[in-house]
Design an enzyme around this catalytic site. Structure first.
Site, PDB file in Angstrom:
ATOM      1  CE1 TYR A 119      40.766  41.273  39.360  1.00 38.21           C
ATOM      2  CE2 TYR A 119      41.861  39.085  39.210  1.00 38.21           C
ATOM      3  CZ  TYR A 119      42.001  40.586  39.616  1.00 38.21           C
ATOM      4  OH  TYR A 119      43.102  41.149  39.987  1.00 38.21           O
ATOM      5  CD  GLU A 137      48.494  36.597  32.310  1.00 39.61           C
ATOM      6  OE1 GLU A 137      49.184  37.772  32.545  1.00 39.61           O
ATOM      7  OE2 GLU A 137      48.656  36.981  31.059  1.00 39.61           O
TER       8      GLU A 137
HETATM    9  C1  LIG Z   1      42.046  41.089  45.729  1.00 40.17           C
HETATM   10  C2  LIG Z   1      41.837  42.184  46.675  1.00 40.17           C
HETATM   11  C3  LIG Z   1      42.420  43.467  45.839  1.00 40.17           C
HETATM   12  C4  LIG Z   1      40.219  42.575  47.098  1.00 40.17           C
HETATM   13  O1  LIG Z   1      40.151  43.582  47.712  1.00 40.17           O
HETATM   14  P1  LIG Z   1      39.136  43.858  49.013  1.00 40.17           P
HETATM   15  O2  LIG Z   1      39.081  45.374  49.166  1.00 40.17           O
HETATM   16  O3  LIG Z   1      39.444  42.990  50.006  1.00 40.17           O
HETATM   17  O4  LIG Z   1      37.886  43.388  48.120  1.00 40.17           O
HETATM   18  P2  LIG Z   1      36.338  44.065  48.346  1.00 40.17           P
HETATM   19  O5  LIG Z   1      36.067  44.023  49.790  1.00 40.17           O
HETATM   20  O6  LIG Z   1      36.196  44.941  47.515  1.00 40.17           O
HETATM   21  O7  LIG Z   1      35.587  42.639  47.875  1.00 40.17           O
HETATM   22  C5  LIG Z   1      34.949  42.452  46.471  1.00 40.17           C
HETATM   23  C6  LIG Z   1      34.787  41.188  46.123  1.00 40.17           C
HETATM   24  O8  LIG Z   1      36.050  40.168  46.336  1.00 40.17           O
HETATM   25  C7  LIG Z   1      35.788  38.846  46.533  1.00 40.17           C
HETATM   26  N1  LIG Z   1      36.336  38.927  48.091  1.00 40.17           N
HETATM   27  C8  LIG Z   1      36.873  39.673  48.922  1.00 40.17           C
HETATM   28  N2  LIG Z   1      37.080  39.147  49.963  1.00 40.17           N
HETATM   29  C9  LIG Z   1      36.902  37.859  50.183  1.00 40.17           C
HETATM   30  C10 LIG Z   1      37.268  36.710  50.708  1.00 40.17           C
HETATM   31  N3  LIG Z   1      37.831  36.748  51.922  1.00 40.17           N
HETATM   32  N4  LIG Z   1      36.589  35.466  50.323  1.00 40.17           N
HETATM   33  C11 LIG Z   1      36.129  35.425  49.383  1.00 40.17           C
HETATM   34  N5  LIG Z   1      35.818  36.339  48.471  1.00 40.17           N
HETATM   35  C12 LIG Z   1      36.277  37.707  48.685  1.00 40.17           C
HETATM   36  C13 LIG Z   1      33.935  38.960  46.806  1.00 40.17           C
HETATM   37  O9  LIG Z   1      33.829  38.518  45.618  1.00 40.17           O
HETATM   38  C14 LIG Z   1      34.038  40.268  47.185  1.00 40.17           C
HETATM   39  O10 LIG Z   1      32.601  40.542  46.570  1.00 40.17           O
HETATM   40  P3  LIG Z   1      31.195  40.425  47.836  1.00 40.17           P
HETATM   41  O11 LIG Z   1      31.765  41.287  48.878  1.00 40.17           O
HETATM   42  O12 LIG Z   1      29.999  40.993  47.001  1.00 40.17           O
HETATM   43  O13 LIG Z   1      31.348  39.024  48.149  1.00 40.17           O
HETATM   44  C15 LIG Z   1      42.553  42.014  47.971  1.00 40.17           C
HETATM   45  O14 LIG Z   1      42.184  41.015  48.423  1.00 40.17           O
HETATM   46  C16 LIG Z   1      44.114  42.146  47.934  1.00 40.17           C
HETATM   47  O15 LIG Z   1      44.891  43.176  47.916  1.00 40.17           O
HETATM   48  N6  LIG Z   1      44.846  40.907  47.858  1.00 40.17           N
HETATM   49  C17 LIG Z   1      46.212  40.645  47.588  1.00 40.17           C
HETATM   50  C18 LIG Z   1      46.615  41.182  45.981  1.00 40.17           C
HETATM   51  C19 LIG Z   1      46.180  40.529  44.991  1.00 40.17           C
HETATM   52  O16 LIG Z   1      45.929  39.283  45.177  1.00 40.17           O
HETATM   53  N7  LIG Z   1      45.631  40.792  44.016  1.00 40.17           N
HETATM   54  C20 LIG Z   1      45.150  40.267  43.087  1.00 40.17           C
HETATM   55  C21 LIG Z   1      46.156  40.093  41.872  1.00 40.17           C
HETATM   56  S1  LIG Z   1      45.531  39.179  40.561  1.00 40.17           S
END
Ligand SMILES: CC(C)(COP(=O)(O)OP(=O)(O)OC[C@H]1O[C@@H](n2cnc3c(N)ncnc32)[C@H](O)[C@@H]1OP(=O)(O)O)[C@@H](O)C(=O)NCCC(=O)NCCS
Length: 209
Positions: free
Chosen positions: A158, A146
């Site tokens: 995702y 979710e």
């Molecule tokens: C969600 C989270 C884990 C992503 O981690 P991250 O290390 O920044 O992500 P990545 O660098 O691996 O990015 C992977 C993909 O995420 C998406 N993404 C990452 N940052 C993004 C941004 N600023 N805007 C839009 N999409 C984004 C993209 O699809 C990206 O793939 P791409 O580089 O090919 O576009 C991180 O933002 C986080 O910890 N957020 C807070 C906690 C949270 O919301 N968790 C999810 C709960 S359901």
């Protein structure tokens, strides 16, 4: 930089809770990872920055009585007290974590988070791949999760890894009554899913290198 993934252990709780509070400041009730480690259906992993360590408070040492010598010779007491208190321990620096609950053949992704200053470098992807690998090891057929309707960053991540929207839970989150988007994968052992993950894994190696 080099990163490694391993199972979460109780010594990680301090850092994991810190990352959780930074990532989900309004989450209510807040996650309790101590309880999660005792939950047999829960499986958590942590992502470590292998170039860095951190000093965290040591668990309280078992209470020991001061020796008779120190009572008779108070100048030895300070040294003995210092030795007993051992205030910190050095640990691997954790930059993110994720976890699943195994329910029959479903792996439900409960949480994933990366420290703020480490985001946007592919580490979220690293964790998703490791979580899919973990679900495969645990013989899951598919994965579900979710996600907040407003959390488009996580939804993008995702989608990239084959999750598709299956439905909506209205007012699911207790802090602000926000809707949850329910997402699910196809069979994670299917050839098409595994091919997709293989390609993403290869692309990620170049991105994180
Ligand atoms: C969600 C989270 C884990 C992503 O981690 P991250 O290390 O920044 O992500 P990545 O660098 O691996 O990015 C992977 C993909 O995420 C998406 N993404 C990452 N940052 C993004 C941004 N600023 N805007 C839009 N999409 C984004 C993209 O699809 C990206 O793939 P791409 O580089 O090919 O576009 C991180 O933002 C986080 O910890 N957020 C807070 C906690 C949270 O919301 N968790 C999810 C709960 S359901």
């Amino acid at each position: 930089m080099t990163y490694s993934i391993r199972r979460m252990v109780k010594e990680d709780l301090e850092q994991v809770t810190e990352i959780d509070r930074e990532a989900f400041p309004s989450q209510w009730p807040p996650a309790n990872y101590k309880q999660e480690l005792q939950n047999k259906t829960a499986h958590y992993i942590v992502l470590c920055d292998d170039t860095k360590t951190v000093d965290v408070p040591a668990a309280a040492p078992p209470k020991k009585k001061l020796s008779i010598v120190s009572l008779l010779m108070p100048w030895t007491r300070r040294k003995q007290l210092e030795k007993l208190s051992s205030p910190t321990v050095t640990q691997q620096y954790i930059v993110g974590f994720s976890g699943i609950w195994m329910m029959a053949d479903e792996a439900h992704l409960t949480n994933i988070a990366v420290r703020q200053q480490y985001r946007g470098k592919g580490l979220g992807e690293f964790l998703v791949i490791a979580t899919i690998d973990l679900a495969m090891q645990l013989k899951a057929s598919f994965m579900t999760l979710e996600v907040r309707a407003s959390n488009l960053i996580a939804q993008n991540l995702y989608h990239k890894y084959g999750f598709v929207q299956m439905g909506i839970r209205r007012g699911y989150y207790l802090d602000n009554r926000e809707d949850a988007i329910i997402m699910s994968t196809d069979s994670i052992s299917s050839e098409s899913f595994q091919t997709q993950i293989k390609e993403l894994r290869e692309a990620l190696k170049k991105k994180v290198a």
